[in-house]
Design an enzyme around this catalytic site. Structure first.
Site, PDB file in Angstrom:
ATOM      1  N   ASP A   1       0.840  -1.202   0.000  1.00 51.63           N
ATOM      2  CA  ASP A   1       0.000   0.000   0.000  1.00 51.63           C
ATOM      3  C   ASP A   1       0.878   1.256   0.000  1.00 51.63           C
ATOM      4  O   ASP A   1       2.110   1.155   0.084  1.00 51.63           O
ATOM      5  CB  ASP A   1      -0.915  -0.047   1.240  1.00 51.63           C
ATOM      6  CG  ASP A   1      -2.234   0.669   1.026  1.00 51.63           C
ATOM      7  OD1 ASP A   1      -2.308   1.530   0.128  1.00 51.63           O
ATOM      8  OD2 ASP A   1      -3.197   0.384   1.761  1.00 51.63           O
TER       9      ASP A   1
ATOM     10  N   PRO B   1       0.241   3.792  -8.692  1.00 53.42           N
ATOM     11  CA  PRO B   1      -0.458   4.796  -9.510  1.00 53.42           C
ATOM     12  C   PRO B   1      -1.557   5.534  -8.755  1.00 53.42           C
ATOM     13  O   PRO B   1      -1.778   6.720  -8.987  1.00 53.42           O
ATOM     14  CB  PRO B   1      -1.056   3.983 -10.660  1.00 53.42           C
ATOM     15  CG  PRO B   1      -0.280   2.715 -10.683  1.00 53.42           C
ATOM     16  CD  PRO B   1       0.133   2.444  -9.277  1.00 53.42           C
ATOM     17  N   LEU B   2      -2.218   4.843  -7.841  1.00 53.41           N
ATOM     18  CA  LEU B   2      -3.301   5.475  -7.083  1.00 53.41           C
ATOM     19  C   LEU B   2      -2.760   6.685  -6.304  1.00 53.41           C
ATOM     20  O   LEU B   2      -3.379   7.745  -6.282  1.00 53.41           O
ATOM     21  CB  LEU B   2      -3.908   4.448  -6.136  1.00 53.41           C
ATOM     22  CG  LEU B   2      -5.141   4.792  -5.312  1.00 53.41           C
ATOM     23  CD1 LEU B   2      -5.831   3.506  -4.895  1.00 53.41           C
ATOM     24  CD2 LEU B   2      -4.839   5.597  -4.087  1.00 53.41           C
TER      25      LEU B   2
ATOM     26  N   ASP C   1     -10.689   2.783  -2.993  1.00 51.98           N
ATOM     27  CA  ASP C   1     -11.160   1.467  -2.549  1.00 51.98           C
ATOM     28  C   ASP C   1     -12.570   1.147  -3.033  1.00 51.98           C
ATOM     29  O   ASP C   1     -13.462   1.993  -2.977  1.00 51.98           O
ATOM     30  CB  ASP C   1     -11.173   1.419  -1.017  1.00 51.98           C
ATOM     31  CG  ASP C   1      -9.780   1.538  -0.449  1.00 51.98           C
ATOM     32  OD1 ASP C   1      -8.815   1.628  -1.234  1.00 51.98           O
ATOM     33  OD2 ASP C   1      -9.665   1.554   0.789  1.00 51.98           O
TER      34      ASP C   1
HETATM   35  C1  GAL Z   1      -6.231   1.165   1.575  1.00 51.78           C
HETATM   36  C2  GAL Z   1      -6.196   0.135   0.469  1.00 51.78           C
HETATM   37  C3  GAL Z   1      -7.238  -0.899   0.818  1.00 51.78           C
HETATM   38  C4  GAL Z   1      -6.869  -1.544   2.124  1.00 51.78           C
HETATM   39  C5  GAL Z   1      -6.709  -0.490   3.215  1.00 51.78           C
HETATM   40  C6  GAL Z   1      -6.150  -1.071   4.485  1.00 51.78           C
HETATM   41  O1  GAL Z   1      -5.400   2.177   1.238  1.00 51.78           O
HETATM   42  O2  GAL Z   1      -6.469   0.741  -0.774  1.00 51.78           O
HETATM   43  O3  GAL Z   1      -7.353  -1.846  -0.210  1.00 51.78           O
HETATM   44  O4  GAL Z   1      -5.691  -2.274   1.952  1.00 51.78           O
HETATM   45  O5  GAL Z   1      -5.846   0.547   2.791  1.00 51.78           O
HETATM   46  O6  GAL Z   1      -5.939  -0.131   5.473  1.00 51.78           O
END
Ligand code: GAL
Length: 413
Positions: free
Chosen positions: A165, A200-201, A226
């Site tokens: 992440d 990329p996000l 998400d």
């Molecule tokens: C977000 C991620 C999610 C999940 C979450 C966990 O940034 O995009 O898919 O992993 O964190 O905290």
């Protein structure tokens, strides 16, 4: 393991105007040659850490062991779902005295290596989660400054996939450098570890994403926020993917996939037709198929949809071409995905959310001309139900009935 990845660019918007395949460098670890398939805890189980109150659903080794058993005994592994993936909230609040990561001792009393053994003994693979920045999104210790050590730890634990992440990354330079370093550190361990990124996000608001570079370091990557358990969320992923398809589609291929996030089929938010749409379009998009649901109590209908072998074959097609939207007209969307040997997968979605089933007239000239079937192609409807339409010649027209927010998925050979 040094594979030269063949990437293909496919036609957009203009019917039948094919570009030539181009060769680019995907992450050269020889992994994820078809989109990874498995289960990931996040969307359904989030960050429940109170196992006294919620023993059945808290993020704990019990949850993953139970899911591993179900994946094997209920046909998920046979259908191709191999990666059992832990998301955020598995960590203890602090690293150990040697700065090594450690799992929460109450919720994972046996430790990750034992869980990996349990999972491997059943023929599954284990995925884990970390973050390029100082902390994970939920506030647990991140990997920044520890890429080498953490890669080593994951390798010693015999982890098979890392979801990496991008929360709390610092500067853009630190973000990008962190992804490169972790990718190289994983490679140096010598263990086969699929790397799933969110580069990329996090980079998109700050720069134009260089997808060939991302594909050099990651096996898959998230582009958007998400997913949640709702039709509006699924629709927004589809809309964004279509808007950005000119940059996303050419980047995808064996070893390197755009990741539109988890399948939420089998939960609470999608109607039957909307579940069909998510499954059909995730297959057309050559997306990783990572379910986030409770496999211990999923309906027979959702299970059959997720385990439909002919539909999965569209996703897992060895050509590895990502499909794209070719037409948006009168609230219908037409997408196609080239398949190995000149076959084609085609989806028609009815984006109306009012009224009943509507007819879409599909003619061959709407589709990519390169299908090898020539004058006569054989058409099979795979979703919402299986049906053989038989031969479809160049002047033929198929009349398809599509439910509101539903999709008809066809295979043309
Ligand atoms: C977000 C991620 C999610 C999940 C979450 C966990 O940034 O995009 O898919 O992993 O964190 O905290």
């Amino acid at each position: 393991m040094e594979l030269r990845m063949l990437k293909w660019t496919w036609p957009f918007l203009l019917f039948g105007v094919a570009q030539w395949p181009v060769v680019t460098n995907g992450l050269r670890n020889g992994l994820a040659l078809t989109p990874p398939m498995g289960w990931l805890h996040w969307e359904r189980f989030l960050c429940e850490t109170d196992c006294e109150k919620e023993p059945y659903t808290c993020v704990s080794e019990r949850l993953f062991m139970e899911m591993a058993d179900v994946m094997v005994y209920q046909g998920w592994l046979d259908a191709g779902y191999q990666y059992l993936c832990i998301d955020d909230c598995w960590l203890a609040p602090k690293r150990d005295a040697q700065n090594r990561l450690q799992a929460d001792p109450v919720r994972f009393p046996s430790g990750i290596k034992k869980l990996a053994d349990y999972v491997h003994a059943r023929g599954l693979r284990l995925g884990i989660y970390q973050d390029v920045g100082k902390q994970t999104c939920a506030g647990f210790p991140g990997s920044q400054n520890y890429y080498e050590l953490d890669a080593q730890t994951f390798s010693e634990w015999e982890v098979d996939l890392l979801k990496f992440d991008g929360c709390y990354y610092g500067t853009l330079e630190q973000l990008e450098d962190g992804y490169r370093r972790m990718s190289m550190a994983l490679n140096r361990t010598g263990r086969n570890i699929v790397l799933s990124c969110e580069w990329p996000l996090y980079a998109r608001p700050l720069k134009k994403v260089n997808y060939s570079e991302v594909a050099e370091y990651c096996n898959s990557w998230r582009n958007f926020g998400d997913i949640s358990d709702s039709w509006s969320s699924v629709k927004s992923v589809l809309d964004w993917t279509a808007v950005l398809q000119d940059s996303l589609v050419p980047a995808a291929g064996p070893g390197a996939w755009n990741d539109p996030d988890m399948l939420v089929i089998g939960n609470f938010g999608l109607s039957w037709d909307q579940q069909v749409t998510q499954m059909a379009l995730w297959c057309i998009m050559a997306a990783p198929l990572l379910m986030s649901n409770d496999l211990r109590e999923i309906s027979a209908e959702s299970k059959a949809l997720l385990q439909n072998k002919e539909v999965i074959a569209i996703n897992q097609d060895c050509l590895g071409a990502q499909g794209y939207r070719i037409l948006k007209v009168d609230s219908f969307e037409l997408w196609e995905k080239p398949l190995f040997g000149g076959s084609l997968a085609v989806s028609v979605t009815n984006r109306n959310e009012i009224g009943g089933p509507r007819r879409f007239l599909l003619s061959r000239i709407m589709l990519w001309k390169g299908t090898a079937c020539g004058d006569v192609c054989y058409v099979t409807q795979l979703l919402p139900t299986r049906k053989e339409y038989g031969y479809f010649n160049t002047t033929g027209i198929l009349s398809l009935s599509v439910n509101p927010s539903g999709t008809v998925l066809l295979r043309i050979d």
